[in-house]
Scaffold this active site. Structure first.
Site, PDB file in Angstrom:
ATOM      1  N   SER A  64       0.790  -1.231   0.000  1.00 43.54           N
ATOM      2  CA  SER A  64       0.000   0.000   0.000  1.00 43.54           C
ATOM      3  C   SER A  64       0.819   1.276   0.000  1.00 43.54           C
ATOM      4  O   SER A  64       0.249   2.351  -0.206  1.00 43.54           O
ATOM      5  CB  SER A  64      -0.924   0.018   1.211  1.00 43.54           C
ATOM      6  OG  SER A  64      -2.082  -0.679   0.904  1.00 43.54           O
ATOM      7  N   LYS A  67       0.371   3.397  -2.918  1.00 49.36           N
ATOM      8  CA  LYS A  67      -0.805   4.266  -3.072  1.00 49.36           C
ATOM      9  C   LYS A  67      -0.403   5.741  -3.071  1.00 49.36           C
ATOM     10  O   LYS A  67      -1.083   6.579  -3.653  1.00 49.36           O
ATOM     11  CB  LYS A  67      -1.827   3.965  -1.968  1.00 49.36           C
ATOM     12  CG  LYS A  67      -2.471   2.589  -2.146  1.00 49.36           C
ATOM     13  CD  LYS A  67      -3.320   2.147  -0.966  1.00 49.36           C
ATOM     14  CE  LYS A  67      -3.904   0.754  -1.240  1.00 49.36           C
ATOM     15  NZ  LYS A  67      -4.452   0.085  -0.063  1.00 49.36           N
ATOM     16  N   TYR A 191      -3.840  -2.082 -10.023  1.00 50.11           N
ATOM     17  CA  TYR A 191      -3.664  -1.961  -8.572  1.00 50.11           C
ATOM     18  C   TYR A 191      -2.785  -3.086  -8.016  1.00 50.11           C
ATOM     19  O   TYR A 191      -1.844  -2.836  -7.251  1.00 50.11           O
ATOM     20  CB  TYR A 191      -5.051  -1.951  -7.906  1.00 50.11           C
ATOM     21  CG  TYR A 191      -5.005  -2.080  -6.408  1.00 50.11           C
ATOM     22  CD1 TYR A 191      -4.570  -1.026  -5.625  1.00 50.11           C
ATOM     23  CD2 TYR A 191      -5.380  -3.271  -5.775  1.00 50.11           C
ATOM     24  CE1 TYR A 191      -4.506  -1.138  -4.246  1.00 50.11           C
ATOM     25  CE2 TYR A 191      -5.321  -3.393  -4.404  1.00 50.11           C
ATOM     26  CZ  TYR A 191      -4.881  -2.333  -3.641  1.00 50.11           C
ATOM     27  OH  TYR A 191      -4.811  -2.458  -2.283  1.00 50.11           O
ATOM     28  N   TYR A 243      -4.572   3.390   7.890  1.00 50.79           N
ATOM     29  CA  TYR A 243      -5.915   2.809   8.041  1.00 50.79           C
ATOM     30  C   TYR A 243      -6.531   3.206   9.373  1.00 50.79           C
ATOM     31  O   TYR A 243      -6.429   4.367   9.784  1.00 50.79           O
ATOM     32  CB  TYR A 243      -5.864   1.277   7.902  1.00 50.79           C
ATOM     33  CG  TYR A 243      -5.037   0.815   6.743  1.00 50.79           C
ATOM     34  CD1 TYR A 243      -5.408   1.186   5.453  1.00 50.79           C
ATOM     35  CD2 TYR A 243      -3.914   0.036   6.911  1.00 50.79           C
ATOM     36  CE1 TYR A 243      -4.655   0.771   4.367  1.00 50.79           C
ATOM     37  CE2 TYR A 243      -3.165  -0.382   5.837  1.00 50.79           C
ATOM     38  CZ  TYR A 243      -3.538  -0.012   4.564  1.00 50.79           C
ATOM     39  OH  TYR A 243      -2.803  -0.412   3.496  1.00 50.79           O
ATOM     40  N   VAL A 261       1.058  -3.750   3.805  1.00 53.65           N
ATOM     41  CA  VAL A 261       1.004  -5.050   4.482  1.00 53.65           C
ATOM     42  C   VAL A 261       2.253  -5.903   4.264  1.00 53.65           C
ATOM     43  O   VAL A 261       2.397  -6.954   4.871  1.00 53.65           O
ATOM     44  CB  VAL A 261      -0.251  -5.892   4.132  1.00 53.65           C
ATOM     45  CG1 VAL A 261      -1.508  -5.275   4.701  1.00 53.65           C
ATOM     46  CG2 VAL A 261      -0.362  -6.138   2.647  1.00 53.65           C
TER      47      VAL A 261
HETATM   48  N1  GLU Z   1      -2.354  -5.280  -1.994  1.00 52.93           N
HETATM   49  C1  GLU Z   1      -2.868  -5.235  -0.660  1.00 52.93           C
HETATM   50  C2  GLU Z   1      -4.348  -5.502  -0.670  1.00 52.93           C
HETATM   51  O1  GLU Z   1      -5.006  -5.020  -1.517  1.00 52.93           O
HETATM   52  C3  GLU Z   1      -2.554  -3.895  -0.099  1.00 52.93           C
HETATM   53  C4  GLU Z   1      -2.971  -3.752   1.313  1.00 52.93           C
HETATM   54  C5  GLU Z   1      -1.961  -3.043   2.163  1.00 52.93           C
HETATM   55  O2  GLU Z   1      -0.781  -2.969   1.875  1.00 52.93           O
HETATM   56  O3  GLU Z   1      -2.396  -2.538   3.183  1.00 52.93           O
HETATM   57  O4  GLU Z   1      -4.885  -6.181   0.141  1.00 52.93           O
END
Ligand code: GLU
Length: 315
Positions: A64, A67, A191, A243, A261
């Site tokens: 993430s 992002k 993504y 988050y 993650v």
């Molecule tokens: N590719 C992971 C997902 O979509 C990203 C989530 C993350 O890094 O928090 O679940």
């Protein structure tokens, strides 16, 4: 050794002794096999100095954290029109939650939860062909880091495409509200691939430099984003970058940060440093357990915080 190098080395040594290292994400097959023993840290100072320790040169899945780069490119492509399709509020919900989308008509709370990042991918596909869009992200990150060896880990991307049922649900649900304009496989494919960028702490800290230096890449002197946009991306990182653990991260660390993650965190001390940490074990909110602990120790020892009093203009 200078003082900052001592601090980084001390933190890495302290982290090696921590027993409770969190739990490695296991819902993406290729991530489940990474050892929780790893810890790496790299600080790139505004003066160009590099301070690293532990596994700072070992590549990991940035997940993430990508992002931030996706958002930066999309803002450069469509500008503030982007905010018609994505909000700017913390969600207070898990990274992959679907619940708010129903009452909020398919508009994700912010660009740093999965739903938001999938919409950002869809926005990019309004301007680029799928391959071009991916190439653009890769080119952008390589240029920021000044390192053309950065790659996408196809095994991670494939594994996520095969198991990403929640992300598929998010995309399909948002499409039902008209907030995904392409067949869901397309934004999802983009993504998953951007999440599968494989980088080490050193490369990631280099890539984050534009956020510490008013939107400029200090290596080239070129403007990546305007100073105002850099500040605003930092504002989103501190309010939404972790988050439903964003408040806790702001409280403990006090710097803009974005976690993934894979166990990485990119943190920014504006005007001072771009910092990357990595340790694969996650806390219950999906954020790197040791990564946050290491950053907390760093700011305790350096005094870095966006809440630090600045020289007053008044009086
Ligand atoms: N590719 C992971 C997902 O979509 C990203 C989530 C993350 O890094 O928090 O679940």
């Amino acid at each position: 050794m200078d003082r900052l190098q001592d601090i980084v080395a001390d933190i890495a040594a302290e982290m090696a002794d921590v027993q409770d290292r969190g739990t490695v994400a296991n819902y993406i097959p290729a991530l489940a096999n990474v050892s929780p023993k790893h810890f790496g840290m790299c600080i790139v100072g505004a003066d160009g100095s590099v301070h690293k320790a532990g596994d700072a040169e070992m590549p990991f899945s940035i997940q993430s954290i990508s992002k931030v780069f996706g958002l930066t490119i999309a803002l450069g492509t469509v500008g503030d029109a982007l905010w018609k399709r994505v909000g700017r509020e913390p969600s207070g919900s898990a990274f992959n939650s679907i619940v708010q989308l129903e009452t909020e008509h398919g508009i994700p709370r912010n660009p740093f939860i999965n739903a938001g990042a999938i919409v950002i991918s869809d926005i990019l596909l309004g301007r680029y062909e799928p391959r071009e869009a991916l190439g653009e992200i890769l080119r952008f990150v390589r240029e920021l880091a000044g390192d053309h060896s950065i790659m996408i880990d196809e095994e991670v991307a494939r594994g996520e495409a095969e198991t990403g049922f929640r992300n598929q649900a998010l995309a399909a649900y948002m499409r039902s509200f008209g907030n995904i304009h392409h067949a869901i496989e397309l934004p999802l494919g983009l993504y998953f691939h951007q999440c599968a960028l494989s980088m080490n702490c050193h490369q990631l800290a280099l890539a984050g430099r534009y956020l510490m230096s008013d939107g400029k890449n200090p290596a080239t002197g070129r403007s990546v984003v305007s100073p105002q946009r850099a500040r605003r991306i930092n504002a989103l990182m501190i309010t939404c970058g972790h988050y439903d653990g964003s408040g806790e991260f702001a409280y403990r660390v006090g710097l803009p940060g974005k976690s993934g993650v894979g166990g990485g965190i990119l943190a920014v001390a504006p005007g001072l440093a771009s910092i990357a940490v990595w340790s694969p074990g996650l806390n219950e909110r999906g954020n790197s357990q040791l990564g946050a602990m290491a950053l907390e120790r760093l700011v305790q020892r350096t005094g870095w915080s966006v809440f630090e009093p600045v020289t007053p203009l008044l009086g």
